[in-house]
Design an enzyme around this catalytic site. Sequence first.
Site, PDB file in Angstrom:
ATOM      1  N   ASP A  91       0.824  -1.215   0.000  1.00  0.00           N
ATOM      2  CA  ASP A  91       0.000   0.000   0.000  1.00  0.00           C
ATOM      3  C   ASP A  91       0.861   1.269   0.000  1.00  0.00           C
ATOM      4  OD1 ASP A  91      -2.443   1.330   0.034  1.00  0.00           O
ATOM      5  OD2 ASP A  91      -3.245   0.126   1.686  1.00  0.00           O
ATOM      6  N   GLU A  94      -1.114   1.712  -5.088  1.00  0.00           N
ATOM      7  CA  GLU A  94      -0.953   3.152  -4.795  1.00  0.00           C
ATOM      8  C   GLU A  94      -2.058   3.954  -5.465  1.00  0.00           C
ATOM      9  OE1 GLU A  94      -0.561   4.145  -8.105  1.00  0.00           O
ATOM     10  OE2 GLU A  94       0.875   5.672  -7.447  1.00  0.00           O
ATOM     11  N   TRP A  95      -3.165   3.258  -5.746  1.00  0.00           N
ATOM     12  CA  TRP A  95      -4.444   3.873  -6.130  1.00  0.00           C
ATOM     13  C   TRP A  95      -4.404   4.639  -7.458  1.00  0.00           C
ATOM     14  CZ3 TRP A  95      -2.692   6.561  -1.285  1.00  0.00           C
ATOM     15  CH2 TRP A  95      -2.659   5.665  -0.224  1.00  0.00           C
ATOM     16  N   GLY A  96      -3.344   4.413  -8.257  1.00  0.00           N
ATOM     17  CA  GLY A  96      -3.252   5.125  -9.532  1.00  0.00           C
ATOM     18  C   GLY A  96      -2.727   6.545  -9.381  1.00  0.00           C
ATOM     19  N   ASN A 122       0.219   7.800  -9.024  1.00  0.00           N
ATOM     20  CA  ASN A 122       1.441   8.149  -9.765  1.00  0.00           C
ATOM     21  C   ASN A 122       1.525   7.405 -11.096  1.00  0.00           C
ATOM     22  OD1 ASN A 122       3.048   9.769  -7.583  1.00  0.00           O
ATOM     23  ND2 ASN A 122       2.236   7.964  -6.540  1.00  0.00           N
ATOM     24  N   ASP A 158     -10.307   3.473  -3.392  1.00  0.00           N
ATOM     25  CA  ASP A 158     -10.970   2.276  -2.854  1.00  0.00           C
ATOM     26  C   ASP A 158     -12.409   2.127  -3.327  1.00  0.00           C
ATOM     27  OD1 ASP A 158      -8.626   1.977  -1.532  1.00  0.00           O
ATOM     28  OD2 ASP A 158      -9.498   1.921   0.483  1.00  0.00           O
TER      29      ASP A 158
HETATM   30  C1  GLA Z   1      -6.022   1.234   1.505  1.00  0.00           C
HETATM   31  C2  GLA Z   1      -6.192   0.212   0.383  1.00  0.00           C
HETATM   32  C3  GLA Z   1      -7.321  -0.745   0.746  1.00  0.00           C
HETATM   33  C4  GLA Z   1      -6.999  -1.438   2.057  1.00  0.00           C
HETATM   34  C5  GLA Z   1      -6.753  -0.417   3.149  1.00  0.00           C
HETATM   35  C6  GLA Z   1      -6.230  -1.051   4.421  1.00  0.00           C
HETATM   36  O1  GLA Z   1      -7.124   2.058   1.610  1.00  0.00           O
HETATM   37  O2  GLA Z   1      -6.452   0.849  -0.837  1.00  0.00           O
HETATM   38  O3  GLA Z   1      -7.517  -1.701  -0.281  1.00  0.00           O
HETATM   39  O4  GLA Z   1      -5.871  -2.265   1.894  1.00  0.00           O
HETATM   40  O5  GLA Z   1      -5.793   0.571   2.740  1.00  0.00           O
HETATM   41  O6  GLA Z   1      -6.002  -0.117   5.435  1.00  0.00           O
END
Ligand code: GLA
Length: 429
Positions: free
Chosen positions: A157, A190-192, A194, A212
């Site tokens: 993460d 890293e959620w996109g 970068n 998320d």
């Molecule tokens: C981030 C991630 C989630 C999950 C949480 C855990 O938000 O994107 O998928 O792993 O952390 O805290």
Amino acid sequence: MRKIVTLLAGLLAVLSLSAQPRRPDAPLPKWEGLAETPQMGWNSWNKFATDISEDLIKATADKMVELGLVDAGYVYLNLDDGWHGERDEQGFIHEDPVKFPSGIKALADYVHARGIKLGIYSDAGTNTCACYAGSNGHEYQDAFTYASWGIDYLKYDWCYTQNLNPVGAYTTMRSALKRAGRPILFSICEWGSNKPWEWAAEVGHSWRTTGDIGAHFLADPITYDENGRPRWRSLGVLEIIDINEPLRAYAGPGHWNDPDMLEVGNGLSDAENRAHFTMWCMMAAPLILGNDLTNMSAETLAVITNKDVIAIDQDPLGVQGLRLRKDGDLQYWFKPLSDGAWAFCVLNGGPDDVTVALDWEALECKDELSGRSTQFAKVNYQAKDLWNAKAKPFTTRVKGRKRGQTVGARTSVVVPSHDVVTYRLTPVL
Ligand code: GLA
């Protein structure tokens, strides 16, 4: 003579190249061959957050076997945030002794004995998103700990990363996993933020493309805090599809776009579960279940074990599907498959059921990425409805007319609200 000299010189050059040792400081490559098709499994976060334990994971492993999920391809069982205890004086991480009294190694042995692989979670920063210890400064130590426990998968993460460089941070963990010597699938999270699709193909096996997911089909409204800043909110299924769709050229065997884990069985309607699952398969997404396997409806089980739909996701050609058209709430999707076939689906994101015309020539799909086109004018396909086993297969070309009726072709279909109709189109020889 000159020829022989040139040949010898060439041979020497090749020999000296291959004899060159790897520079000791060269970053190590990722583990290859671990995700030739998108990874499939289960993860604790979407349903249980940090409320996890050895008992829950063992019960989940047992259910994965009992319900046929392992046979269907779901082979990873992944702990998410909250398994952590403290680091010891040497900096080694330990599991929470209350949640996991027998230890993670024993848990790995338990799931391995059932044909399942165990995944774990950490964070490139100082802390995980739920504030447990992150791997920053401990990457090699943690990778060795995971390998010694028998871990097979790491989700990594991006919370509390301050000024870290994302390429550097993820590359360090990739090298650490490789050095630790046990094949571990590396899932970048890293959620996109970068644009990992531009740099992560050599680093990990998949990368999150979005924030998320939440267990809702439509977008939640944006709300603001007292300083006028937008509050954090989870994304709905339709929003995620819009973000992930334009990134298809970056995905392929060994390196997938990850539009986040599944919310199937977490409160969506049966239609929404079906649509969500189908769209993840059309997008060649990792299929990581996120519901309570010990307490699931027959309808949810039927969705996640539909072999024909899973086969779309797992097709070895590994091409992420494309959205041919979006007409208001309706979306038309195609995915080229390895045997000359196509997956085709219509998604209805709107509030009303809609009757859709199946005018195949108007739906002609030319996919520049795979170099394939459907050629509906020339090729006749047999269409098999993948969600309705009772529906008779039909062909895409009109064969003739019999007493005023079209033979062998179907002209329209009803797509219910928040649902899909999905076909496998197989060329008829
Ligand atoms: C981030 C991630 C989630 C999950 C949480 C855990 O938000 O994107 O998928 O792993 O952390 O805290």
